[in-house]
Design an enzyme around this catalytic site. Structure first.
Site, PDB file in Angstrom:
ATOM      1  N   SER A 228       7.482   8.107  45.997  1.00  0.00           N
ATOM      2  CA  SER A 228       6.469   9.310  46.331  1.00  0.00           C
ATOM      3  C   SER A 228       6.786  10.827  45.491  1.00  0.00           C
ATOM      4  CB  SER A 228       6.899   9.897  47.476  1.00  0.00           C
ATOM      5  OG  SER A 228       8.176  10.620  47.767  1.00  0.00           O
ATOM      6  N   LYS A 229       6.267  11.654  45.873  1.00  0.00           N
ATOM      7  CA  LYS A 229       6.797  12.827  44.928  1.00  0.00           C
ATOM      8  C   LYS A 229       7.453  13.687  45.579  1.00  0.00           C
ATOM      9  CE  LYS A 229       1.727  13.783  43.997  1.00  0.00           C
ATOM     10  NZ  LYS A 229       0.139  14.652  44.975  1.00  0.00           N
ATOM     11  N   ARG A 230       7.556  13.529  46.406  1.00  0.00           N
ATOM     12  CA  ARG A 230       9.471  14.033  47.063  1.00  0.00           C
ATOM     13  C   ARG A 230      10.648  12.991  47.436  1.00  0.00           C
ATOM     14  NH1 ARG A 230       5.517  17.185  48.947  1.00  0.00           N
ATOM     15  NH2 ARG A 230       4.933  15.089  50.534  1.00  0.00           N
TER      16      ARG A 230
END
Ligand code: GLU
Length: 464
Positions: A228-230
């Site tokens: 995921s992006k984070r």
């Protein structure tokens, strides 16, 4: 048997340009490209921009740039053209509408929400009539047959081909384009498996020969989660890898190893190996785990293969961004590179490792402070300053003999070991106690900068 067996293989990567490309996109692209190259086929780039609200022109450029950076080349695409263009989905609207019309005419599609009582075209979606009995079998080249029971279709809702405003949706557009472009192998992520019965049905309804279906496994992080992006383990956007200074060839190599194994123990591979050995039979259907340590190892392998001049050229933009305009003296930069290279994992590491070479006032790490506070420091530093004052030009060789002299004259009589003797000097010159050989550091800094740093650090020594 595959009816297309005699055709030239044609494979496509069909990204939707909705943001900065991430490693999942690029992994799919790379596997598709590798298979095309190994099969001696064509690799086609098609931009799927049917979701107008989420597309941006920058995203198309970013995708092309990311693919090119990674060393993926395409034979046909929006920028290079080709016999099957246009290669931007929104420009193929007429064909999508013609196929919709054909499906309507043959009874495979209907307007409205009720397959039993089709509505008129007015403000109604056009839907594909899915079977209500039997099963659709997806013959996936990696996974074998996957059976979709038609009587258990979720919600029994038929998929929309045209929205009520007449705009085509993904299923219709992508499959029409795949057929029209002569695509023989559809290679894409496993998230598309659940849509494939719709695609198979569309192909059947149009009487088109099906392509070979290849659904690549997901990439997970080390905790087994989807990227995921984070993600706590790191950023997975292509821009994150570029900013960290991974070499494109190393990332290319590492991504190929995620889901494919070449012959033997070989892990550093080239395009030739891909052409010879990239086979569907060697691909894994189980999720690949993104392993940063392995990527770092691969990156180091590629970095070590560069000579000092090549590596200097690659480090320069990172150093320039951190420290401003670089010295015009390229020999100096090359020497610096030679000193850093053994410690580098990624290009951006050079920024921290080379701080001493660019910044004259710095903080001293705790160990450096301790070294400067140790009794020998107050004796060694003034000695060294006096020695340096007598030199005309300080290069690494001169520095080496000065240090040898210090060991002889101070170290031995006082019984100071290497660390007691040299840590204060290293601390004074770099603020740290570890790094490249001291004589090399002194040679790079030169006489004036060394003397100034030694004098500044002398203030921190105990003079009791
Ligand atoms: N445009 C789709 C995507 O971005 C491609 C799906 C496919 O390859 O069929 O994921």
């Amino acid at each position: 048997m595959n009816p297309d067996a005699n055709r030239v293989p044609r494979l496509r990567f069909a990204p939707s340009p909705t943001g900065i490309p991430h490693i999942g996109n690029l992994h799919t692209a790379l596997f598709c490209w590798a298979l095309a190259r190994a099969l001696g086929g064509d690799f086609i780039l098609r931009i799927e921009d049917t979701d107008q609200a989420r597309n941006t022109p920058e995203a198309i450029q970013q995708m092309l740039a990311a693919l090119a950076w990674l060393g993926i080349d395409w034979d046909e695409g929006p920028d290079v053209g080709g016999d099957y263009g246009p290669y931007v989905q929104s420009q193929r609207l007429e064909r999508h509408l013609a196929v919709a019309k054909a499906l309507l005419a043959s009874g495979h599609a209907y307007y409205g929400d009720d397959p039993q009582h089709p509505a008129g075209a007015n403000n109604q979606p056009l839907r594909l009539r899915m079977p209500r009995h039997g099963a659709i079998i997806l013959h996936d080249a990696l996974r074998g047959p996957i059976r979709f029971d038609s009587s258990h279709r979720p919600g029994r809702e038929d998929p929309i081909l045209l929205r009520s405003d007449g705009r085509p949706l993904y299923h219709l557009a992508a499959m029409t384009d795949d057929h029209d472009m002569g695509i023989t192998h559809v290679v894409r992520g496993e998230e598309w498996i659940s849509s494939t019965p719709i695609h198979i049905r569309l192909y059947q309804a149009m009487g088109w020969p099906q392509p070979v279906w290849v659904h690549l496994p997901l990439i997970l992080n080390k905790r087994g989660e989807k990227l995921s992006k984070r993600d706590p383990e790191g950023g997975y956007l292509i821009s994150d890898f570029q900013a960290a200074g991974y070499l494109p060839a190393a990332l290319w190599n590492y991504l190929l190893l995620m889901g494919w194994s070449p012959d033997g123990e070989q892990e550093i591979i080239d395009k030739w190996t891909v052409r010879q050995q990239f086979r569907l039979a060697r691909l894994s259907a189980s999720p690949a785990v993104f392993d940063w340590d392995k990527l770092n190892w691969v990156n180091r392998q590629y970095m070590q293969r560069l000579d000092d001049e090549q590596l200097t050229g690659l480090l320069a933009p990172f150093l320039e961004e951190a420290y401003g305009t670089l010295p015009a003296n390229t020999a100096w930069l090359r020497q610096l590179t030679a000193l850093l290279r053994t410690e580098l994992v990624r290009l951006a590491d050079a920024v921290d490792l080379a701080e001493w070479a660019f910044v004259d006032t710095f903080d001293y790490v705790a160990e450096a402070q301790a070294a400067l506070a140790s009794p020998p420091a107050g004796i060694i530093l003034p000695h060294l300053i006096a020695e340096l004052a007598q030199t005309v030009l300080l290069d690494a060789a001169t520095a080496g003999s000065i240090l040898a002299g210090l060991r002889h004259r101070l170290g031995q009589p006082h019984g100071w070991n290497q660390r007691a003797l040299f840590w204060p000097i290293r601390a004074a010159l770099t603020g740290r106690v570890k790094g490249p050989p001291l004589a090399d550091i002194m040679g790079l800094l030169g006489k004036q900068r060394c003397m100034a740093r030694l004098a500044a650090a002398f203030q921190l020594t105990r003079q009791d």
